[in-house]
Design a protein around this motif. Structure first.
Motif, short mmCIF file in Angstrom:
data_model
loop_
_atom_site.label_atom_id
_atom_site.label_comp_id
_atom_site.label_asym_id
_atom_site.label_seq_id
_atom_site.Cartn_x
_atom_site.Cartn_y
_atom_site.Cartn_z
N VAL A 105 103.13 -79.31 3.32
CA VAL A 105 104.38 -79.58 4.04
C VAL A 105 104.29 -78.92 5.40
N HIS A 106 104.52 -79.71 6.43
CA HIS A 106 104.57 -79.22 7.81
C HIS A 106 106.02 -79.22 8.27
N TRP A 107 106.45 -78.14 8.89
CA TRP A 107 107.84 -77.97 9.35
C TRP A 107 107.84 -78.29 10.83
N HIS A 108 108.08 -79.54 11.14
CA HIS A 108 107.82 -80.06 12.48
C HIS A 108 108.78 -79.46 13.51
N GLY A 109 108.18 -78.80 14.51
CA GLY A 109 108.94 -78.27 15.64
C GLY A 109 109.27 -76.80 15.55
N LEU A 110 109.06 -76.21 14.37
CA LEU A 110 109.40 -74.79 14.24
C LEU A 110 108.31 -73.93 14.85
N MET A 139 103.13 -87.61 22.09
CA MET A 139 102.14 -86.54 21.88
C MET A 139 102.85 -85.25 21.45
N HIS A 140 102.38 -84.70 20.35
CA HIS A 140 103.07 -83.58 19.69
C HIS A 140 102.17 -82.36 19.62
N LEU A 141 102.72 -81.20 19.99
CA LEU A 141 102.02 -79.93 19.85
C LEU A 141 102.69 -79.10 18.76
N HIS A 142 101.87 -78.56 17.88
CA HIS A 142 102.39 -77.68 16.83
C HIS A 142 102.68 -76.28 17.39
N GLY A 143 103.63 -75.60 16.78
CA GLY A 143 103.82 -74.17 17.02
C GLY A 143 104.53 -73.78 18.30
#
Ligand code: C2O
Ligand code: CU
Ligand code: CU
Length: 488
Positions: free
Chosen positions: A98-103, A421-425
């Motif tokens: 599970v990835h918590w997108h945007g946190l 385009m999305h960057l994690h973290g």
């Protein structure tokens, strides 16, 4: 747009949008999850196969993958700066995360297999514990076999509440998903075909709100509503018009804007993975209906998403003039633009584009299999990200940013397709779009690039780790439109 929309359900979203429908899951529905924190038991989040009635009453039901038997998944309500704990119990027949997108949380909690943790095997558990630093609208989804797992239903809203209650009369949450159905109500198989991956990705034929074909949303004249929109589609962009209403943007990707503004051309553009919090002032007339429409793709792909159906009740007294409200800012560190590290990343590949050219070395294939759909693992990358060191389509860090430094990245889309385009973290600042500076600092975790667009983003690299940077058209990601940025 090269989209295939022949399905017999194509018109259905449009037709049913105005009709009353109360779609029910056939699975036992678990109680909507309330809060989580301090002293309470951890939430149990269990992805598993099930059956759901997405298409509404009298329509066939669908074999899905669901968190806690709910489509969309249970709404997780966290509180800013309070610890959250979840136990993920894998009820699938394959690995998941599970990835918590945007946190903006530690990389060990980021849910990326091969970086954060190994995949959770079938029948096994993983404990997630973190403290969300930012209040806002976020979401969660798997980060393994994502087109297959998310495309069949694994996605849910994650709301982080401000410590202080905000001054709205009411909140509405719309998790937007789209699906491509066969005539018997099953999903069209083949979530990882190279054809879909090389074009715009899988764009479905039915759009749902919170997991069901929408029924009218009751509104009372004069209400001040915070409407949280989450685009949890695999590939569909939306351009929403709220007929008869002057909505204003309060927050983007969970991060409040400094000064709320009316969306350009009266259209709320929201790409895959993006969120928009809107102020919806119910300025319409009692007893009337006002459609919310989406004309992103144009022509025969325009449709009515839902109706705002005003009750007969009189307007709330004193609610005539437009209201000024801003959300409290989150503690995102400001980029220091005095002496940043600079990188330029060019997005290449896809059909009708220049192709990947040379440099698709075998070394880049190593990390791909893990992130890919089952079939796609055996296929060469279709997309890639190029920087001065070469082409990247996998899980090898492309470059390292010294911890604490600010980086400015110029993104250059040399393909014939749109890419969110999305960057994690991180929440990054969008500095400019095609060399035009943004009128106010905009924080995002997912930025849209149209074909030939150049977008400049910046962030202060305060969160150490290996962070995925990828397109959130999931089939683009899984066929190579991804890389990793290391902060150390
Ligand atoms: Cu929603 Cu890798 O992200
Ligand atoms: Cu993410
Ligand atoms: Cu893309």
């Amino acid at each position: 747009m090269p989209i295939n929309l022949p399905g017999r359900f194509r018109g259905r979203g449009l037709l049913l949008a105005g009709a009353a429908s109360t779609a029910a899951l056939i699975l036992p529905k678990t109680r909507a999850f309330a809060a989580n924190t301090a002293g309470q038991l951890p939430l149990i989040l269990r992805p598993a196969p099930g059956r759901a009635n997405i298409l509404g009453p009298g329509q066939p039901s669908t074999d899905v993958l669901a968190y806690n038997s709910q489509i969309s998944g249970p709404v997780l309500r966290l509180t800013q700066d309070q610890e959250f704990r979840a136990e993920i119990v894998n009820g699938l027949d394959q690995g998941t995360t599970v990835h918590w997108h945007g946190l903006r949380i530690p990389v060990a909690m980021d849910g990326v297999p091969g970086i954060s943790q190994p995949p959770i095997p079938p029948g096994e558990k993983f404990n997630a514990t973190y403290t969300p630093p930012d209040a806002g609208t976020f979401w969660y989804h798997p980060h393994l076999h994502t087109a297959h797992q998310m495309g069949r239903g694994l996605a849910g809203a994650l709301i982080v509440d401000e410590a202080q209650k905000q001054p709205f009369d009411r909140e509405l949450l719309w998790v937007l998903q789209d699906w491509q159905f066969e005539a018997d109500g099953q999903f069209v198989p083949g979530f990882d075909t190279p054809m879909e991956a090389g074009m715009g990705g899988r764009i479905g034929d039915v759009v749902t709100i919170n997991g069901v074909v929408p029924s009218p949303v009751a509104v009372r004249a004069g209400e001040r509503i915070r409407l949280r929109l989450i685009n949890a589609c695999l590939a569909r962009f939306m351009s929403l018009a709220f007929t008869g209403h002057d909505v204003r943007v309060l927050a983007l990707d969970g991060q409040p804007v400094l000064t709320p503004f009316a969306p350009r051309d009266g259209r709320v553009l929201i790409g895959p993975a993006q969120r928009v919090d809107l102020l919806l002032e119910a300025s319409g007339e009692p007893g009337q209906r006002y459609p919310v429409t989406d004309d992103f793709y144009g022509g025969s792909m325009d449709y009515q998403l839902v109706n705002l159906a005003y009750t007969a009740q009189a307007r709330i007294p004193g609610r005539t003039a437009s209201w000024q409200v801003t959300l409290p800012p989150n503690p995102v560190p400001k980029p220091d633009l005095s002496n940043p590290v600079r990188h330029r990343l060019t997005i290449v590949g896809g059909m009708m584009g220049s192709g990947l050219g040379n440099g698709t070395g075998g070394g880049m294939m190593g990390g791909m299999g893990m992130m890919m759909g089952d079939n796609a693992a055996n296929q060469p990358p279709i997309w890639g990200i190029r920087d001065k060191a070469g082409l990247n389509s996998g899980m090898t860090p492309m470059f390292t940013i010294p911890l604490g430094k600010t980086v400015v990245i110029t993104l250059d889309n040399q393909t014939a397709f749109w890419h969110p385009m999305h960057l994690h973290g991180y929440s990054f600042t969008v500095l400019s779009h095609n060399n035009v500076p943004e009128p106010q600092p905009i924080l995002r975790d997912t930025v849209i690039l149209q074909p030939q667009d150049q977008v400049e983003i910046a962030f202060a690299a305060d969160n150490p780790g290996d962070w995925m940077f990828h397109c959130h058209v999931i089939q683009h990601q899984e066929s190579g439109l991804m890389t990793v940025i290391r902060v150390a």
